[in-house]
Design an enzyme around this catalytic site. Structure first.
Site: not given
Ligand code: SAM
Length: 307
Positions: A120, A169, A239
């Site tokens: 997501a 998970d 990131c």
């Protein structure tokens, strides 16, 4: 823009491509980069014979991407029906590099099974959909229920029929041993690569978070590794700029699993810095805002060895 954390700057000093003054300047100048990736199937359907420049303020192409474009400024995307129709996705240009990895490290003529473990809101899953053959299967997974809903909307909008959205998970995929040809772990991280885009993240960043993220990244990777086929491709990205979440994870992967690092060919003018992990010399690709037009990103890839 608040000052960048000193301990972070300190941890980056020895890395290839890092230049403290230029890096800090890029943050203080606060230039925002807006980039989009076009969904060529939908674009052709909605805008036959038209180019992105005909509808959007295109500056130039993103050089490591076949469908990525920089815009001269950020338009009011919310009012653009093409965005809502899934004809393009607004995404940081650095992420488009996944296309190079898939092109260079897989056989795209095959039908492949790909798992995007931390998917997501769906940027990299939609990229996988555009790059892999239509006979391939992509599982876009997101563990957090609310975020899985957003992922599902974005995947539906992109419009490929060969994507399954799951909300599991990572360890649940152990019930599919050796199933996936490609596993992408775009891991949750301390987020320093987003400092320029979202300076509020600087206030929320603290050094202990880097250690916590590194442990979580190892847990996710260990949980998902059994689902990767022998000879399959693992792509790991964050990131974050912190070596503990990047090169150190590459070394940990090579210490712990039967993997070999993969090199990706680059063009020098792309401005992507290549680092090596300290122990195993695994190549990692770093995107710095003082060297290219994009936000901070680290990507490394590995092939699972036949045992
Ligand atoms: N790949 C996405 C994209 O390109 O749009 C961005 C993924 S984001 C960097 C990391 C994702 O990992 C978040 O959606 C977050 O909810 C999810 N996540 C957080 N904790 C996790 C965990 N323990 N296991 C797996 N995923 C987790």
């Amino acid at each position: 823009m608040p000052a960048l954390p000193k301990s972070l700057l300190q941890s980056l000093q020895r890395l290839t491509g890092f230049n403290s003054a230029a890096f800090e300047r890029a943050h203080q100048e606060g230039n925002t980069v807006t980039s989009i990736r076009v969904n060529s199937k939908k674009w052709k359907h909605y805008n036959p014979g038209k180019k992105p420049d005909d509808f959007l303020p295109v500056d130039k192409k993103v050089s490591w991407s076949s469908n990525g474009y920089y815009l001269t400024h950020r338009p009011a995307f919310i009012f653009d029906p093409l965005l809502h129709a899934g004809a393009y996705y607004v995404q940081d240009a650095s992420s488009f590099f996944i296309e190079q990895i898939i092109n260079q490290a897989t056989d795209l003529s095959q039908s492949l099974r790909a798992l995007d473990v931390c998917a997501a809101p769906g940027g990299k899953s939609t990229l996988l959909q555009s790059v892999l053959s239509s006979q391939s299967i992509i599982v876009a997974n997101e563990v957090i229920a609310m975020r899985a809903g957003i992922l599902s909307e974005n995947i539906t909008r992109w419009g490929s029929p060969n994507v399954i959205v799951t909300q599991n998970d990572p360890k649940h995929f152990q019930s599919l041993p050796g199933y996936f040809d490609i596993v992408l772990v775009d891991a949750p991280c301390s987020g320093s690569g987003m400092f320029r885009k979202d300076p509020d993240v600087i206030k929320e960043w603290f050094p202990q978070q880097v250690a916590l993220c590194s442990q979580r990244q190892q847990r996710i990777l260990a949980d998902i590794m059994p689902a990767l086929k022998q000879n399959g491709l693992l792509i790991y990205s964050t990131c974050s700029y912190s070596p503990e979440e990047n090169e150190a994870i590459a070394d940990w992967l090579l210490d712990t699993f039967q993997l070999e690092p993969i090199s990706i060919s680059l063009q020098e003018d792309w401005g992507i810095a290549i680092t090596e992990s300290p122990r195993h010399h695994a190549p990692g690709y770093r995107f710095y805002p003082h060297l290219l037009q994009g936000e901070g990103l680290y990507i490394a890839c590995f092939r699972k060895k036949n045992s």
